[in-house]
Write a protein that holds these residues in place. Structure first.
Motif, PDB file in Angstrom:
ATOM      1  N   ASN A 186       0.819  -1.210   0.000  1.00  0.00           N
ATOM      2  CA  ASN A 186       0.000   0.000   0.000  1.00  0.00           C
ATOM      3  C   ASN A 186       0.856   1.265   0.000  1.00  0.00           C
ATOM      4  OD1 ASN A 186      -2.409   1.385  -0.021  1.00  0.00           O
ATOM      5  ND2 ASN A 186      -2.699   1.308   2.185  1.00  0.00           N
ATOM      6  N   GLY A 187       1.977   1.218  -0.720  1.00  0.00           N
ATOM      7  CA  GLY A 187       2.808   2.391  -0.868  1.00  0.00           C
ATOM      8  C   GLY A 187       3.389   2.905   0.432  1.00  0.00           C
ATOM      9  N   VAL A 188       3.426   4.227   0.569  1.00  0.00           N
ATOM     10  CA  VAL A 188       4.030   4.861   1.736  1.00  0.00           C
ATOM     11  C   VAL A 188       3.306   4.463   3.017  1.00  0.00           C
ATOM     12  CG1 VAL A 188       4.535   7.077   2.833  1.00  0.00           C
ATOM     13  CG2 VAL A 188       4.861   6.807   0.374  1.00  0.00           C
ATOM     14  N   PHE A 189       1.975   4.426   2.973  1.00  0.00           N
ATOM     15  CA  PHE A 189       1.216   4.064   4.164  1.00  0.00           C
ATOM     16  C   PHE A 189       1.577   2.652   4.628  1.00  0.00           C
ATOM     17  CE2 PHE A 189      -2.570   2.164   6.148  1.00  0.00           C
ATOM     18  CZ  PHE A 189      -2.755   3.037   7.202  1.00  0.00           C
ATOM     19  N   GLY A 190       1.657   1.732   3.702  1.00  0.00           N
ATOM     20  CA  GLY A 190       2.023   0.362   4.056  1.00  0.00           C
ATOM     21  C   GLY A 190       3.419   0.274   4.636  1.00  0.00           C
ATOM     22  N   ALA A 191       4.357   1.069   4.099  1.00  0.00           N
ATOM     23  CA  ALA A 191       5.726   1.076   4.617  1.00  0.00           C
ATOM     24  C   ALA A 191       5.772   1.639   6.035  1.00  0.00           C
ATOM     25  CB  ALA A 191       6.623   1.894   3.693  1.00  0.00           C
ATOM     26  N   ILE A 192       4.986   2.679   6.294  1.00  0.00           N
ATOM     27  CA  ILE A 192       4.929   3.257   7.646  1.00  0.00           C
ATOM     28  C   ILE A 192       4.400   2.232   8.640  1.00  0.00           C
ATOM     29  CG2 ILE A 192       3.758   4.982   9.079  1.00  0.00           C
ATOM     30  CD1 ILE A 192       3.858   6.876   6.678  1.00  0.00           C
ATOM     31  N   ILE A 193       3.308   1.559   8.282  1.00  0.00           N
ATOM     32  CA  ILE A 193       2.735   0.549   9.170  1.00  0.00           C
ATOM     33  C   ILE A 193       3.719  -0.592   9.392  1.00  0.00           C
ATOM     34  CG2 ILE A 193       0.866  -1.131   9.444  1.00  0.00           C
ATOM     35  CD1 ILE A 193       0.005   1.770   9.790  1.00  0.00           C
ATOM     36  N   ALA A 194       4.405  -0.993   8.331  1.00  0.00           N
ATOM     37  CA  ALA A 194       5.351  -2.108   8.437  1.00  0.00           C
ATOM     38  C   ALA A 194       6.493  -1.777   9.390  1.00  0.00           C
ATOM     39  CB  ALA A 194       5.898  -2.448   7.048  1.00  0.00           C
ATOM     40  N   LEU A 195       7.085  -0.593   9.249  1.00  0.00           N
ATOM     41  CA  LEU A 195       8.199  -0.215  10.115  1.00  0.00           C
ATOM     42  C   LEU A 195       7.749  -0.012  11.556  1.00  0.00           C
ATOM     43  CD1 LEU A 195      10.137   2.244   7.778  1.00  0.00           C
ATOM     44  CD2 LEU A 195      10.842  -0.044   8.482  1.00  0.00           C
ATOM     45  N   ALA A 196       6.570   0.587  11.738  1.00  0.00           N
ATOM     46  CA  ALA A 196       6.063   0.808  13.095  1.00  0.00           C
ATOM     47  C   ALA A 196       5.724  -0.508  13.773  1.00  0.00           C
ATOM     48  CB  ALA A 196       4.840   1.712  13.063  1.00  0.00           C
ATOM     49  N   SER A 197       5.211  -1.467  13.005  1.00  0.00           N
ATOM     50  CA  SER A 197       4.799  -2.740  13.585  1.00  0.00           C
ATOM     51  C   SER A 197       5.973  -3.583  14.069  1.00  0.00           C
ATOM     52  CB  SER A 197       3.979  -3.538  12.564  1.00  0.00           C
ATOM     53  OG  SER A 197       4.773  -3.904  11.448  1.00  0.00           O
ATOM     54  N   VAL A 198       7.169  -3.314  13.540  1.00  0.00           N
ATOM     55  CA  VAL A 198       8.341  -4.065  13.996  1.00  0.00           C
ATOM     56  C   VAL A 198       9.228  -3.243  14.930  1.00  0.00           C
ATOM     57  CG1 VAL A 198       8.346  -5.434  11.880  1.00  0.00           C
ATOM     58  CG2 VAL A 198       9.782  -3.397  12.017  1.00  0.00           C
ATOM     59  N   GLY A 199       8.926  -1.954  15.088  1.00  0.00           N
ATOM     60  CA  GLY A 199       9.764  -1.097  15.909  1.00  0.00           C
ATOM     61  C   GLY A 199       9.247  -0.836  17.311  1.00  0.00           C
ATOM     62  N   TRP A 200       7.956  -1.123  17.560  1.00  0.00           N
ATOM     63  CA  TRP A 200       7.381  -0.800  18.869  1.00  0.00           C
ATOM     64  C   TRP A 200       8.006  -1.555  20.039  1.00  0.00           C
ATOM     65  CZ3 TRP A 200       5.254  -4.594  21.850  1.00  0.00           C
ATOM     66  CH2 TRP A 200       4.859  -5.772  21.215  1.00  0.00           C
ATOM     67  N   PRO A 201       8.522  -2.801  19.873  1.00  0.00           N
ATOM     68  CA  PRO A 201       9.057  -3.506  21.049  1.00  0.00           C
ATOM     69  C   PRO A 201      10.171  -2.771  21.775  1.00  0.00           C
ATOM     70  CG  PRO A 201       8.704  -5.064  19.264  1.00  0.00           C
ATOM     71  CD  PRO A 201       8.512  -3.694  18.690  1.00  0.00           C
ATOM     72  N   ARG A 202      10.997  -2.004  21.058  1.00  0.00           N
ATOM     73  CA  ARG A 202      12.071  -1.253  21.716  1.00  0.00           C
ATOM     74  C   ARG A 202      11.497  -0.256  22.710  1.00  0.00           C
ATOM     75  NH1 ARG A 202      13.655  -0.489  16.451  1.00  0.00           N
ATOM     76  NH2 ARG A 202      13.418   1.767  16.615  1.00  0.00           N
ATOM     77  N   TYR A 203      10.460   0.434  22.315  1.00  0.00           N
ATOM     78  CA  TYR A 203       9.838   1.417  23.204  1.00  0.00           C
ATOM     79  C   TYR A 203       9.063   0.740  24.327  1.00  0.00           C
ATOM     80  CZ  TYR A 203      11.122   4.897  19.766  1.00  0.00           C
ATOM     81  OH  TYR A 203      11.841   5.724  18.936  1.00  0.00           O
ATOM     82  N   ALA A 204       8.481  -0.412  24.041  1.00  0.00           N
ATOM     83  CA  ALA A 204       7.769  -1.150  25.079  1.00  0.00           C
ATOM     84  C   ALA A 204       8.740  -1.607  26.158  1.00  0.00           C
ATOM     85  CB  ALA A 204       7.049  -2.352  24.469  1.00  0.00           C
ATOM     86  N   ARG A 205       9.881  -2.135  25.751  1.00  0.00           N
ATOM     87  CA  ARG A 205      10.900  -2.580  26.699  1.00  0.00           C
ATOM     88  C   ARG A 205      11.458  -1.411  27.500  1.00  0.00           C
ATOM     89  NH1 ARG A 205      11.598  -7.782  28.394  1.00  0.00           N
ATOM     90  NH2 ARG A 205      11.107  -9.216  26.694  1.00  0.00           N
ATOM     91  N   LEU A 206      11.757  -0.316  26.808  1.00  0.00           N
ATOM     92  CA  LEU A 206      12.324   0.854  27.478  1.00  0.00           C
ATOM     93  C   LEU A 206      11.362   1.433  28.495  1.00  0.00           C
ATOM     94  CD1 LEU A 206      14.431   3.119  27.767  1.00  0.00           C
ATOM     95  CD2 LEU A 206      13.348   4.255  25.817  1.00  0.00           C
ATOM     96  N   SER A 207      10.116   1.685  28.075  1.00  0.00           N
ATOM     97  CA  SER A 207       9.149   2.306  28.981  1.00  0.00           C
ATOM     98  C   SER A 207       8.783   1.365  30.124  1.00  0.00           C
ATOM     99  CB  SER A 207       7.894   2.728  28.208  1.00  0.00           C
ATOM    100  OG  SER A 207       7.342   1.643  27.512  1.00  0.00           O
ATOM    101  N   ARG A 208       8.707   0.074  29.860  1.00  0.00           N
ATOM    102  CA  ARG A 208       8.405  -0.894  30.930  1.00  0.00           C
ATOM    103  C   ARG A 208       9.496  -0.858  32.002  1.00  0.00           C
ATOM    104  NH1 ARG A 208       9.950  -6.167  32.099  1.00  0.00           N
ATOM    105  NH2 ARG A 208       8.391  -7.412  33.245  1.00  0.00           N
ATOM    106  N   GLY A 209      10.758  -0.844  31.557  1.00  0.00           N
ATOM    107  CA  GLY A 209      11.855  -0.785  32.523  1.00  0.00           C
ATOM    108  C   GLY A 209      11.839   0.497  33.342  1.00  0.00           C
TER     109      GLY A 209
END
Length: 264
Positions: free
Chosen positions: A127-150
């Motif tokens: 889905n073009g740019v929108f699909g790329a944004i969703i794809a990168l965000a969907s694999v990048g959230w764990p870093r922030y989840a780990r950081l904020s949880r700690g």
């Protein structure tokens, strides 16, 4: 002193964002206008970055592409930071089975190379740019989840949190008035440093045909279009590459300044 060091990088970022937002109005030439008589012209006046294979002004196309390239990277960082922080605060403050389950899910995501997983995800969306944004965000959230949880785990037993509980504050009030303001520094620093990385990853997806596609100007897709001409007409490929280099450098300098400011 720390504030003074932040002024100039912040100024650069603000100017860059304003420039990117109004970029379609700042182009000296029409980015769609073709002139085969001047195709593949080297850098010279008035085409200071030369022209592409269709005779379009490269400088104008690089400027116009900055809006999609920069703001799509900002969208990726914002989306994955919001998702990750919400999950991290929820897991860190409440704990329990949900914490264990969500952290195991994040472990699965972190076990794979991020860009490889993003390529696979973007291929599913198509889905073009929108699909790329969703794809990168969907694999990048764990870093922030780990950081904020700690960060939440290290603050939820603090005296001021106990005082807030004793005063009758509910969970939502404690999270937004006590916990979030005290953990926001490292999260903001991480997000600012991730902007440059996200910009390069968006360019990589577009280079592979999984992000912006022609005729939409985007730095990664522009490099992809001209990669076979690198030895013949290098300015066509190097122009968007230089734009990526400068933009990533500005955001990295800004991120390092924020790190010094928050002392993290």
């Amino acid at each position: 002193m720390r504030t003074k060091k932040l002024i100039f990088p912040s100024f650069l970022v603000i100017v860059l964002l304003i420039f990117a937002f109004f970029s379609p109005m700042l182009t000296p030439f029409d980015i769609t206008e073709q002139n085969l008589m001047t195709a593949k012209s080297p850098p010279s006046f008035p085409h200071i970055m030369g022209t592409d294979i269709y005779g379009r002004d490269m400088f104008s196309r690089v400027i116009a592409a900055s809006r999609i390239s920069i703001f799509s990277a900002l969208a990726v960082v914002l989306l994955m930071a919001v998702i990750g922080v919400v999950i991290g605060i929820f897991c860190g403050y409440l704990g329990g089975i949900a914490d264990t389950l969500l952290m195991r899910v994040s472990d699965i995501f972190l076990a794979f190379p991020g860009l490889v997983l993003a390529i696979a995800t973007a291929g599913l969306f198509k889905n073009g740019v929108f699909g790329a944004i969703i794809a990168l965000a969907s694999v990048g959230w764990p870093r922030y989840a780990r950081l904020s949880r700690g960060l939440v785990l290290s603050t939820k037993t603090s005296t001021y949190i106990n005082a807030a509980k004793m005063s009758g504050s509910d969970t939502v009030q404690i999270v937004f008035t006590e916990i979030l303001p005290n953990i926001i520094g490292p999260i903001v620093v991480t997000a600012s440093l991730d902007i440059g990385t996200s910009l390069m990853e968006m360019a990589a997806l577009s280079f592979l045909g999984l992000g912006a596609t022609p005729p939409t100007p985007e730095w990664g897709s522009m490099i992809s279009e001209s990669r076979s001409l690198l030895q013949i007409t290098p300015w066509i490929t190097l122009s968007p590459g230089i734009a990526i280099f400068i933009t990533v450098s500005i955001f990295n300098i800004f991120g390092e300044s924020l790190r010094d400011y928050f002392n993290v």
